[in-house]
Design a protein around this motif. Structure first.
Motif, mmCIF file in Angstrom:
data_model
loop_
_atom_site.group_PDB
_atom_site.id
_atom_site.type_symbol
_atom_site.label_atom_id
_atom_site.label_comp_id
_atom_site.label_asym_id
_atom_site.label_seq_id
_atom_site.Cartn_x
_atom_site.Cartn_y
_atom_site.Cartn_z
ATOM 1 N N ALA A 150 0.852 -1.193 0.000
ATOM 2 C CA ALA A 150 0.000 0.000 0.000
ATOM 3 C C ALA A 150 0.885 1.240 0.000
ATOM 4 C CB ALA A 150 -0.919 0.016 1.218
ATOM 5 N N GLU A 151 0.403 2.259 -0.685
ATOM 6 C CA GLU A 151 1.037 3.578 -0.687
ATOM 7 C C GLU A 151 -0.072 4.606 -0.686
ATOM 8 O OE1 GLU A 151 3.725 3.964 -4.000
ATOM 9 O OE2 GLU A 151 4.858 2.177 -3.424
ATOM 10 N N GLN A 152 0.043 5.578 0.176
ATOM 11 C CA GLN A 152 -0.936 6.661 0.279
ATOM 12 C C GLN A 152 -2.363 6.118 0.408
ATOM 13 O OE1 GLN A 152 -0.114 9.074 -3.169
ATOM 14 N NE2 GLN A 152 1.840 9.780 -2.351
ATOM 15 N N GLY A 153 -2.513 5.016 1.149
ATOM 16 C CA GLY A 153 -3.819 4.425 1.390
ATOM 17 C C GLY A 153 -4.375 3.601 0.249
ATOM 18 N N ARG A 154 -3.649 3.490 -0.848
ATOM 19 C CA ARG A 154 -4.093 2.701 -2.008
ATOM 20 C C ARG A 154 -3.400 1.342 -2.017
ATOM 21 N NH1 ARG A 154 -3.072 7.106 -6.765
ATOM 22 N NH2 ARG A 154 -5.095 8.134 -6.689
ATOM 23 N N TYR A 155 -4.094 0.353 -2.568
ATOM 24 C CA TYR A 155 -3.514 -0.961 -2.810
ATOM 25 C C TYR A 155 -2.564 -0.828 -4.001
ATOM 26 C CZ TYR A 155 -3.351 -5.955 -3.959
ATOM 27 O OH TYR A 155 -2.955 -7.238 -4.225
ATOM 28 N N VAL A 156 -1.327 -1.282 -3.825
ATOM 29 C CA VAL A 156 -0.305 -1.170 -4.858
ATOM 30 C C VAL A 156 0.217 -2.566 -5.169
ATOM 31 C CG1 VAL A 156 1.989 -0.225 -5.379
ATOM 32 C CG2 VAL A 156 0.319 1.165 -4.140
ATOM 33 N N PHE A 157 0.425 -2.855 -6.447
ATOM 34 C CA PHE A 157 0.890 -4.169 -6.873
ATOM 35 C C PHE A 157 2.062 -4.013 -7.838
ATOM 36 C CE2 PHE A 157 -2.576 -2.649 -9.447
ATOM 37 C CZ PHE A 157 -2.093 -2.760 -10.730
ATOM 38 N N HIS A 158 2.929 -5.022 -7.818
ATOM 39 C CA HIS A 158 4.051 -5.071 -8.755
ATOM 40 C C HIS A 158 4.302 -6.530 -9.073
ATOM 41 C CE1 HIS A 158 8.541 -4.128 -9.745
ATOM 42 N NE2 HIS A 158 7.846 -4.502 -10.785
ATOM 43 N N ILE A 159 4.105 -6.893 -10.330
ATOM 44 C CA ILE A 159 4.312 -8.254 -10.805
ATOM 45 C C ILE A 159 5.285 -8.177 -11.968
ATOM 46 C CG2 ILE A 159 3.239 -10.251 -11.932
ATOM 47 C CD1 ILE A 159 1.175 -7.983 -9.765
ATOM 48 N N ASP A 160 6.288 -9.033 -11.986
ATOM 49 C CA ASP A 160 7.278 -9.048 -13.067
ATOM 50 C C ASP A 160 7.648 -10.496 -13.333
ATOM 51 O OD1 ASP A 160 9.339 -8.658 -14.872
ATOM 52 O OD2 ASP A 160 10.373 -7.162 -13.651
ATOM 53 N N THR A 161 7.383 -10.971 -14.534
ATOM 54 C CA THR A 161 7.649 -12.358 -14.915
ATOM 55 C C THR A 161 8.642 -12.393 -16.065
ATOM 56 O OG1 THR A 161 5.417 -12.983 -14.263
ATOM 57 C CG2 THR A 161 6.583 -14.505 -15.707
ATOM 58 N N ARG A 162 9.753 -13.062 -15.824
ATOM 59 C CA ARG A 162 10.818 -13.188 -16.824
ATOM 60 C C ARG A 162 11.100 -14.665 -17.046
ATOM 61 N NH1 ARG A 162 13.558 -8.127 -17.298
ATOM 62 N NH2 ARG A 162 12.569 -6.644 -15.887
ATOM 63 N N LEU A 163 11.129 -15.061 -18.318
ATOM 64 C CA LEU A 163 11.325 -16.466 -18.668
ATOM 65 C C LEU A 163 12.656 -16.666 -19.371
ATOM 66 C CD1 LEU A 163 7.775 -17.299 -20.038
ATOM 67 C CD2 LEU A 163 8.675 -17.701 -17.748
ATOM 68 N N PRO A 164 13.267 -17.857 -19.194
ATOM 69 C CA PRO A 164 14.508 -18.139 -19.907
ATOM 70 C C PRO A 164 14.286 -18.022 -21.422
ATOM 71 C CG PRO A 164 13.976 -19.904 -18.364
ATOM 72 C CD PRO A 164 12.807 -18.967 -18.388
ATOM 73 N N LEU A 165 15.215 -17.464 -22.095
ATOM 74 C CA LEU A 165 15.238 -17.267 -23.550
ATOM 75 C C LEU A 165 14.246 -16.209 -24.044
ATOM 76 C CD1 LEU A 165 15.556 -20.979 -24.716
ATOM 77 C CD2 LEU A 165 17.385 -19.334 -24.294
ATOM 78 N N LEU A 166 13.113 -16.018 -23.370
ATOM 79 C CA LEU A 166 12.117 -15.031 -23.804
ATOM 80 C C LEU A 166 12.337 -13.663 -23.191
ATOM 81 C CD1 LEU A 166 8.701 -16.911 -23.819
ATOM 82 C CD2 LEU A 166 10.089 -16.206 -25.757
ATOM 83 N N GLY A 167 12.910 -13.623 -22.022
ATOM 84 C CA GLY A 167 13.061 -12.353 -21.319
ATOM 85 C C GLY A 167 11.773 -12.005 -20.581
ATOM 86 N N GLN A 168 11.460 -10.721 -20.546
ATOM 87 C CA GLN A 168 10.296 -10.258 -19.779
ATOM 88 C C GLN A 168 9.001 -10.618 -20.514
ATOM 89 O OE1 GLN A 168 9.390 -5.967 -19.333
ATOM 90 N NE2 GLN A 168 9.599 -6.382 -17.133
ATOM 91 N N LEU A 169 8.282 -11.592 -19.978
ATOM 92 C CA LEU A 169 6.994 -11.959 -20.557
ATOM 93 C C LEU A 169 5.990 -10.860 -20.273
ATOM 94 C CD1 LEU A 169 5.066 -13.947 -21.924
ATOM 95 C CD2 LEU A 169 4.644 -14.924 -19.651
ATOM 96 N N ILE A 170 5.886 -10.488 -19.003
ATOM 97 C CA ILE A 170 4.955 -9.426 -18.607
ATOM 98 C C ILE A 170 5.397 -8.853 -17.270
ATOM 99 C CG2 ILE A 170 3.357 -10.985 -17.434
ATOM 100 C CD1 ILE A 170 1.096 -9.108 -18.513
ATOM 101 N N ALA A 171 5.196 -7.578 -17.147
ATOM 102 C CA ALA A 171 5.349 -6.900 -15.860
ATOM 103 C C ALA A 171 4.217 -5.892 -15.802
ATOM 104 C CB ALA A 171 6.700 -6.201 -15.756
ATOM 105 N N TYR A 172 3.539 -5.852 -14.683
ATOM 106 C CA TYR A 172 2.533 -4.808 -14.521
ATOM 107 C C TYR A 172 2.559 -4.320 -13.090
ATOM 108 C CZ TYR A 172 -0.560 -8.732 -13.167
ATOM 109 O OH TYR A 172 -1.106 -9.845 -12.582
ATOM 110 N N ARG A 173 2.465 -3.020 -12.985
ATOM 111 C CA ARG A 173 2.487 -2.400 -11.667
ATOM 112 C C ARG A 173 1.566 -1.194 -11.694
ATOM 113 N NH1 ARG A 173 7.351 -1.676 -13.928
ATOM 114 N NH2 ARG A 173 8.014 0.436 -14.438
ATOM 115 N N GLY A 174 1.026 -0.913 -10.536
ATOM 116 C CA GLY A 174 0.119 0.216 -10.445
ATOM 117 C C GLY A 174 -0.613 0.204 -9.124
ATOM 118 N N TRP A 175 -1.789 0.791 -9.130
ATOM 119 C CA TRP A 175 -2.570 0.917 -7.901
ATOM 120 C C TRP A 175 -4.043 0.667 -8.187
ATOM 121 C CZ3 TRP A 175 -6.380 4.507 -8.264
ATOM 122 C CH2 TRP A 175 -6.225 5.510 -9.218
#
Length: 182
Positions: A150-175
């Motif tokens: 949480a930051e400033q009373g908001r729910y905050v998320f950070h997800i980062d998925t990296r796969l061998p050979l592919l690199g960053q499949l997906i990353a999403y962050r926000g509130w």
């Protein structure tokens, strides 16, 4: 006595009250929860990563995407539907049979996490995965960073998925902020 909701049961009754209020509210036992916010989505732009995102129902990259989340809770099972500007992502979360881990079903893949309190946040640690029910070697699952805080009373998320050979499949962050909007 009513059983604990999914996340309080996995975090534990001693650690649950230590989480930030916004994290507790997002992961409590409310049967139907709606939230809105903003997310930045990143990911490799080559065709294998784009195809795998489509197969798994993951959103496409884009800055400052409006995000609407619905969580439907039915006992120990939760269905999370995330509507990003560039895609819809739906997953089912539940406890494993032994009750020690979280299983997230995302299309044909099931990911198994242990959840730990880190201060006022929840850290998700990937332990194993299955594709169409078959075990995936841990080395092929790559690195998954997932944190709910949480930051400033908001729910905050950070997800980062990296796969061998592919690199960053997906990353999403926000509130997100919980809302009564449908």
């Amino acid at each position: 006595m009513r059983p604990l909701a999914l996340f309080p049961a996995l975090i534990g009754t001693a650690d649950w009250p230590c989480l930030a209020p916004a994290v507790q509210r997002m992961h409590d036992d409310t049967p139907l929860l709606h939230a809105r916010g903003i997310a930045k989505v990143e990911g490799a732009n080559h065709w294998p990563a784009r195809m795998l995102r489509r197969l798994l129902g993951l959103p496409e990259p884009g800055d400052d995407q409006p995000l609407a989340l619905t969580i439907e809770r039915d006992g120990p099972r939760e269905i999370w539907t995330r509507h990003f500007e560039h895609g819809r992502m739906r997953s089912t979360l539940e406890r494993t049979a032994d009750g020690a881990s979280l299983r997230e079903q995302l299309g044909p893949i099931a990911l198994y996490f242990t959840l730990h309190r880190d201060g006022e946040a929840i850290d998700w640690q990937l332990r194993q995965g299955r594709f169409l029910g078959l075990p995936v070697p841990r080395a092929l699952l790559g690195q998954v960073l997932s944190r709910s805080t949480a930051e400033q009373g908001r729910y905050v998320f950070h997800i980062d998925t990296r796969l061998p050979l592919l690199g960053q499949l997906i990353a999403y962050r926000g509130w997100l902020e919980i809302t009564d909007e449908r």
